[in-house]
Scaffold this active site. Structure first.
Site, short mmCIF file in Angstrom:
data_model
loop_
_atom_site.label_atom_id
_atom_site.label_comp_id
_atom_site.label_asym_id
_atom_site.label_seq_id
_atom_site.Cartn_x
_atom_site.Cartn_y
_atom_site.Cartn_z
N ASN A 82 92.11 44.32 72.46
CA ASN A 82 93.09 43.23 73.26
C ASN A 82 92.40 42.70 74.98
OD1 ASN A 82 94.35 45.37 75.55
ND2 ASN A 82 94.93 46.64 73.88
N ASP A 112 98.54 49.31 68.84
CA ASP A 112 99.91 50.23 68.98
C ASP A 112 99.15 50.77 67.80
OD1 ASP A 112 101.20 50.09 70.89
OD2 ASP A 112 101.91 47.82 69.91
N LYS A 138 78.27 50.12 58.17
CA LYS A 138 78.89 48.50 58.12
C LYS A 138 79.52 48.14 56.76
CE LYS A 138 77.54 44.07 59.14
NZ LYS A 138 76.69 43.22 59.59
N PHE A 159 104.27 49.34 81.86
CA PHE A 159 104.60 48.63 81.86
C PHE A 159 104.47 47.38 80.92
CE2 PHE A 159 102.25 46.55 85.15
CZ PHE A 159 101.15 47.52 86.80
N LYS A 201 112.40 49.50 76.78
CA LYS A 201 111.73 50.23 77.06
C LYS A 201 111.33 51.19 78.40
CE LYS A 201 107.77 46.95 75.80
NZ LYS A 201 106.94 46.18 75.34
N LYS A 209 111.80 54.58 76.77
CA LYS A 209 110.45 55.39 76.65
C LYS A 209 110.64 56.69 78.22
CE LYS A 209 107.53 52.03 75.22
NZ LYS A 209 106.21 52.13 74.81
N1 CTP Z 1 101.79 52.00 76.02
C1 CTP Z 1 101.24 53.56 75.73
N2 CTP Z 1 100.94 54.42 74.43
C2 CTP Z 1 100.94 53.27 73.14
C3 CTP Z 1 101.88 51.87 73.62
C4 CTP Z 1 101.68 51.73 74.66
O1 CTP Z 1 101.29 54.27 76.16
N3 CTP Z 1 100.75 52.94 72.52
C5 CTP Z 1 102.13 52.23 76.89
C6 CTP Z 1 101.67 50.72 77.63
O2 CTP Z 1 100.66 51.59 78.58
C7 CTP Z 1 102.68 50.50 78.82
C8 CTP Z 1 103.58 50.45 78.22
O3 CTP Z 1 103.83 51.60 76.88
O4 CTP Z 1 102.72 50.91 79.61
C9 CTP Z 1 104.60 49.34 77.38
O5 CTP Z 1 103.57 48.86 76.39
P1 CTP Z 1 103.50 47.95 75.48
O6 CTP Z 1 102.25 47.33 75.02
O7 CTP Z 1 104.43 46.27 76.19
O8 CTP Z 1 105.22 47.65 74.99
P2 CTP Z 1 104.85 48.63 73.24
O9 CTP Z 1 105.69 49.65 73.70
O10 CTP Z 1 103.79 49.24 72.75
O11 CTP Z 1 105.73 47.29 72.68
P3 CTP Z 1 105.52 46.33 71.97
O12 CTP Z 1 103.90 46.33 71.59
O13 CTP Z 1 106.61 46.27 70.76
O14 CTP Z 1 106.63 45.40 72.34
#
Ligand code: CTP
Length: 397
Positions: A210, A279, A289, A325, A339, A343
């Site tokens: 990303n 995710d 490859k 975040f 969140k 969490k």
């Molecule tokens: N985070 C994490 N592990 C993951 C995904 C996210 O620890 N596999 C943490 C990120 O570091 C951040 C928080 O969760 O502090 C929120 O991440 P974000 O990407 O905004 O949200 P998600 O929980 O992944 O949900 P969505 O993608 O549906 O918004």
């Protein structure tokens, strides 16, 4: 705390070829809002002209003990008293020797002798001069007496040698200055910060990732170290320099990040997850490859990764602060609050990633810090200033 604006910094320049780097340092300090007072030795003026420093700092450049001061004060005492910090660079072997032996025979050595402010010395010289036992003894003695010696860098030296003796780059000198100007209100705290993106490999040449630059996480780590914390930074692949004094652990995938964090999480007082953890990862990794001729591969099968933060929330230690975040492109507050609750976090830092000015790659951010009791909305500011506000907010609790 914030390295308060408008500190009085005396910039001592002695006669070394690296004197030119102090011009950039003067500029960076002035731009950061500090009052910079340059003092040049006679030899320094053989390398760089005082006009350059005067133009950049908007302050007169002092070099002589005996020219009449602009105001009715004793020049060396006034500068010594007014200073919040001194930095001398390049600090020559001669200047270090003088200081170590209590010789005050020009304005710079006299002012330093008379100040109670922290004095940072950035030696820069030929590698053999640096390793000369007398110079080494002088530096050890000055350290013992409370002067702060900045280790010179290694590389190509102006004298043609390769080795240690380079004046560190101005950004690094700035990090040392900020460290010494910042109040130490996080001493004794162990803080774990995650930063950057993760990479989920598809085959030896491709991966899913990303746009995260890691800038926010690195700014948090820098701030925490400056305030005296013991900081571990777990970062995905980024293009940033390691902040001074931070224990940096580099990882690649979400799985590696999770393993690294879970290994050390229970010992932490504060954990801040600023990383943009993937995710999903590809369900299969292809050792070879993947060729375009494999036309049946129209879709990539994915498997969910561990939500590190949610897991940390489940196993949260007593008195441990957990900060997440929420990077959102819509329904910022609603998603962030969900969140925070789901969490089991103490704080969530919500930011809107759709703004081009404050997005992933930018040096700016605009955040709202949310806890179950309050919502603090901040103006747009640098990520470094945002880091400062985040710590100001979370250490209140
Ligand atoms: N985070 C994490 N592990 C993951 C995904 C996210 O620890 N596999 C943490 C990120 O570091 C951040 C928080 O969760 O502090 C929120 O991440 P974000 O990407 O905004 O949200 P998600 O929980 O992944 O949900 P969505 O993608 O549906 O918004």
């Amino acid at each position: 705390m914030e390295a308060k604006k408008e500190k009085n910094i005396v910039l001592g320049i002695t006669g070394g070829i690296a004197a030119y780097k102090m011009v950039e340092l003067a500029s960076r300090l002035t731009k950061a809002g500090h009052n910079v007072f340059p003092i040049m030795t006679d030899s320094a003026q053989k390398f760089v002209g005082p006009v350059t420093f005067r133009s950049i700092t908007h302050n007169s450049v002092e070099s002589d003990l005996f020219t009449p001061p602009a105001h009715h004060d004793v020049k060396h005492i006034s500068l010594a008293d007014r200073a919040d910090l001194f930095i001398v660079g390049p600090a020559t072997a001669n200047f270090i020797g003088k200081l170590a032996n209590g010789i005050a025979d020009d304005l710079l050595s006299t002012v330093i002798m008379a100040t109670k402010a922290p004095v940072l010395l950035a030696p820069s010289m030929n590698v053999h001069m640096l390793n000369n036992p007398i110079v080494q003894d002088n530096m050890d003695y000055l350290t013992e007496k409370g002067y702060h010696l900045i280790t010179p860098g290694a590389g190509y030296l102006a004298c043609g040698y390769e080795g240690q003796g380079r004046l560190p780059e101005p950004v690094e000198l700035l990090e040392h200055i900020n460290y010494h100007l910042t109040d130490k209100d996080l001493v004794g705290l162990k803080i774990l910060i995650s930063a950057g993106p993760t990479r989920e490999k598809i085959d030896p040449v491709r991966f899913i990732t990303n746009y995260s630059s890691g800038k926010m996480g690195f700014a948090l780590a820098r701030e925490a170290v400056n305030r005296g914390a013991d900081v571990t930074l777990v970062s995905g692949p980024v293009n940033l320099d390691k902040p001074l004094g931070v224990n940096l652990i580099k990882v690649d995938s979400a799985l590696e990040m999770a393993d690294t964090i879970f290994n050390i999480s229970s010992a932490q007082d504060i954990i801040i997850m600023a990383a943009a953890v993937a995710d999903y990862r590809p369900s299969q990794y292809s050792k070879q490859k993947i060729k375009k001729s494999i036309s049946e591969m129209k879709a990539l099968e994915l498997t969910a990764t561990t939500d590190i933060l949610a897991q940390l929330g489940k196993q949260k230690e007593k008195d441990q602060l957990l900060v997440g975040f929420a990077a959102e492109s819509e329904n910022l507050m609603k998603n962030a609050e969900a969140k925070l609750k789901n969490k089991n976090l103490d704080y969530i830092v919500a930011n809107d990633i759709t703004s081009s000015e404050t997005g992933f790659m930018s040096d700016l951010n605009q955040v709202t810090i949310i806890s179950k009791d309050e919502k603090l909305e901040f103006e747009k500011m640098s990520k470094q200033a945002t880091a400062r506000q985040i710590f100001n907010c979370i250490i209140k609790s």
